[in-house]
Design a protein around this motif. Structure first.
Motif, PDB file in Angstrom:
ATOM      1  N   GLY A 130      14.329  28.665  43.556  1.00 48.97           N
ATOM      2  CA  GLY A 130      13.235  29.292  44.281  1.00 48.97           C
ATOM      3  C   GLY A 130      12.219  29.989  43.408  1.00 48.97           C
ATOM      4  O   GLY A 130      11.141  30.354  43.876  1.00 48.97           O
ATOM      5  N   SER A 131      12.531  30.172  42.122  1.00 48.20           N
ATOM      6  CA  SER A 131      11.588  30.822  41.216  1.00 48.20           C
ATOM      7  C   SER A 131      10.468  29.844  40.864  1.00 48.20           C
ATOM      8  O   SER A 131      10.631  28.628  40.994  1.00 48.20           O
ATOM      9  CB  SER A 131      12.294  31.285  39.946  1.00 48.20           C
ATOM     10  OG  SER A 131      12.766  30.163  39.207  1.00 48.20           O
ATOM     11  N   PRO A 132       9.309  30.367  40.411  1.00 46.53           N
ATOM     12  CA  PRO A 132       8.203  29.459  40.043  1.00 46.53           C
ATOM     13  C   PRO A 132       8.607  28.426  38.996  1.00 46.53           C
ATOM     14  O   PRO A 132       8.245  27.257  39.099  1.00 46.53           O
ATOM     15  CB  PRO A 132       7.139  30.423  39.500  1.00 46.53           C
ATOM     16  CG  PRO A 132       7.407  31.714  40.224  1.00 46.53           C
ATOM     17  CD  PRO A 132       8.894  31.793  40.343  1.00 46.53           C
ATOM     18  N   ALA A 133       9.374  28.869  37.978  1.00 46.72           N
ATOM     19  CA  ALA A 133       9.789  27.924  36.929  1.00 46.72           C
ATOM     20  C   ALA A 133      10.703  26.843  37.488  1.00 46.72           C
ATOM     21  O   ALA A 133      10.607  25.668  37.118  1.00 46.72           O
ATOM     22  CB  ALA A 133      10.485  28.675  35.794  1.00 46.72           C
ATOM     23  N   ALA A 134      11.596  27.220  38.410  1.00 46.55           N
ATOM     24  CA  ALA A 134      12.494  26.237  39.027  1.00 46.55           C
ATOM     25  C   ALA A 134      11.711  25.254  39.876  1.00 46.55           C
ATOM     26  O   ALA A 134      12.049  24.058  39.926  1.00 46.55           O
ATOM     27  CB  ALA A 134      13.539  26.955  39.869  1.00 46.55           C
ATOM     28  N   THR A 135      10.679  25.734  40.529  1.00 49.08           N
ATOM     29  CA  THR A 135       9.842  24.853  41.355  1.00 49.08           C
ATOM     30  C   THR A 135       9.179  23.784  40.485  1.00 49.08           C
ATOM     31  O   THR A 135       9.161  22.600  40.846  1.00 49.08           O
ATOM     32  CB  THR A 135       8.774  25.675  42.098  1.00 49.08           C
ATOM     33  OG1 THR A 135       9.421  26.631  42.945  1.00 49.08           O
ATOM     34  CG2 THR A 135       7.882  24.772  42.934  1.00 49.08           C
TER      35      THR A 135
END
Length: 355
Positions: free
Chosen positions: A7-12
């Motif tokens: 759910g984090s920006p980097a994971a997205t």
């Protein structure tokens, strides 16, 4: 990015890139310096962390790869062959070369005479020797850069006794030489070797610093000479120059000015320093020169990490999108380095640029 929380920006961004790569809509290339910069040597408790990085590289890149930087000068470009190591190493580790090295080494360990070693190296004799004991050809009597698995898994034995073809054996070898997971296990786990890019990075950063210092010295000298010439040309009264002397000094002033312009020209640098073009190819060699002058123009100190970023930038001509360190990317964009419109300034911008 490899360990970003769900759910984090980097994971997205990571998950977006994985989906796009799986669908074949983007191709992300491995490179020598990216692989070793990301993996790095680590204490045993961090082994799984490093393997997670390696597995992400495999998932994102597959067999896509940029050539070793100096192979650019040999005409190699982005490929789907998975070859990011120096091409010369593929020649060194061709399976027949390994067989030759194996028979010679084992023959010496068995204290065979020269004549006996020649006989032992005959393929049928080697095959008969191997078939007499299934444990033979299951390990290498030296620290093979491609690791021990090629022997331990029986693939080397299969090739020698004729169960797989030369092409099949070389394909398996190439995997051991280029797969990031195998590389981490071989380089850091099995042999506990140091990261190969550290010394090269530091030496290159030191060389860039020295070159910038020498350039500054030459430009300072050129500016001082122009000032002296201008002072002589504008002198009046008893110090005024006669017509012949003024004509000669005016000619010299033009030549000094031209020399100063050439000193600051990336095109002149790549033309007058052929190794840049020979090593990296015409386009990448020019980019290296442009970055060198960008450092000079901005006057900032060279960091060791800048050397890796500069090498990474050698691939700009061969990529549709290029992502690097933010400060370094800004340096390239602000100084209008060739192909700088392909630079993606931040990780979060990648999905939009990739569509």
């Amino acid at each position: 990015m490899y360990c970003a929380l769900p759910g984090s920006p980097a994971a997205t961004v990571r998950d977006f890139l994985k989906r796009m790569a799986a669908l074949g809509k983007i191709q992300i290339g491995l490179s020598y310096h990216v692989v070793f910069e990301l993996l790095q040597k680590a204490a045993p408790q961090y082994r799984e962390d490093r393997l997670a990085r390696a597995r992400l590289l495999v998932e994102l890149c597959g067999k896509n790869a940029f050539p070793y930087p100096t192979d650019l000068g040999q005409g190699y470009e982005f490929s789907t062959e998975g070859v990011w190591i120096p091409r010369i190493e593929l020649q060194d580790f061709e399976v027949e070369n390994i067989v030759d090295h194996y028979t010679d080494t084992v023959g010496r360990q068995l204290n065979l005479s020269r004549q006996q070693r020649r006989a032992f190296s005959k393929r049928q004799n080697l095959v008969n020797w191997a078939k007499a004991d299934r444990r033979r050809l299951r390990e290498f009597p030296w620290s093979a850069p491609f690791g021990p698995k090629f022997a331990e898994n029986g693939e080397f034995r299969q090739y020698v006794i004729g169960e797989i073809t030369r092409a099949e054996a070389n394909k398996k070898l190439r995997c051991y030489l280029t797969d990031p997971v195998h590389i981490y296990n071989t380089w850091f786990d099995y042999y506990a070797m140091d990261n190969p890019i550290v010394d090269r990075r530091d030496q290159m950063a030191s060389k860039l610093t020295l070159m910038l210092s020498e350039l500054k010295g030459m430009l300072d000298g050129q500016a001082a000479l122009r000032a002296e010439i201008r002072s002589a040309l504008t002198a009046t009264g008893d110090s005024a120059l006669g017509a012949p002397a003024r004509e000669k000094l005016t000619t010299l002033e033009r030549e000094v000015k031209t020399f100063g312009s050439e000193l600051k020209s990336p095109q002149e640098l790549t033309q007058n320093a052929p190794p840049w073009k020979e090593l990296f190819g015409k386009d990448s060699g020019l980019i290296a020169a442009q970055i060198f002058y960008a450092f000079h123009k901005e006057g900032r100190d060279i960091k060791n990490s800048d050397a890796i970023d500069l090498i990474h930038a050698m691939y700009l001509p061969y990529a549709d999108l290029w992502r690097g360190d933010k400060a370094f990317s800004t340096l390239l964009i602000n100084n209008r380095v060739d192909f700088c419109t392909r630079i993606v300034p931040s990780l979060m911008e990648l999905p939009g640029e990739s569509m």
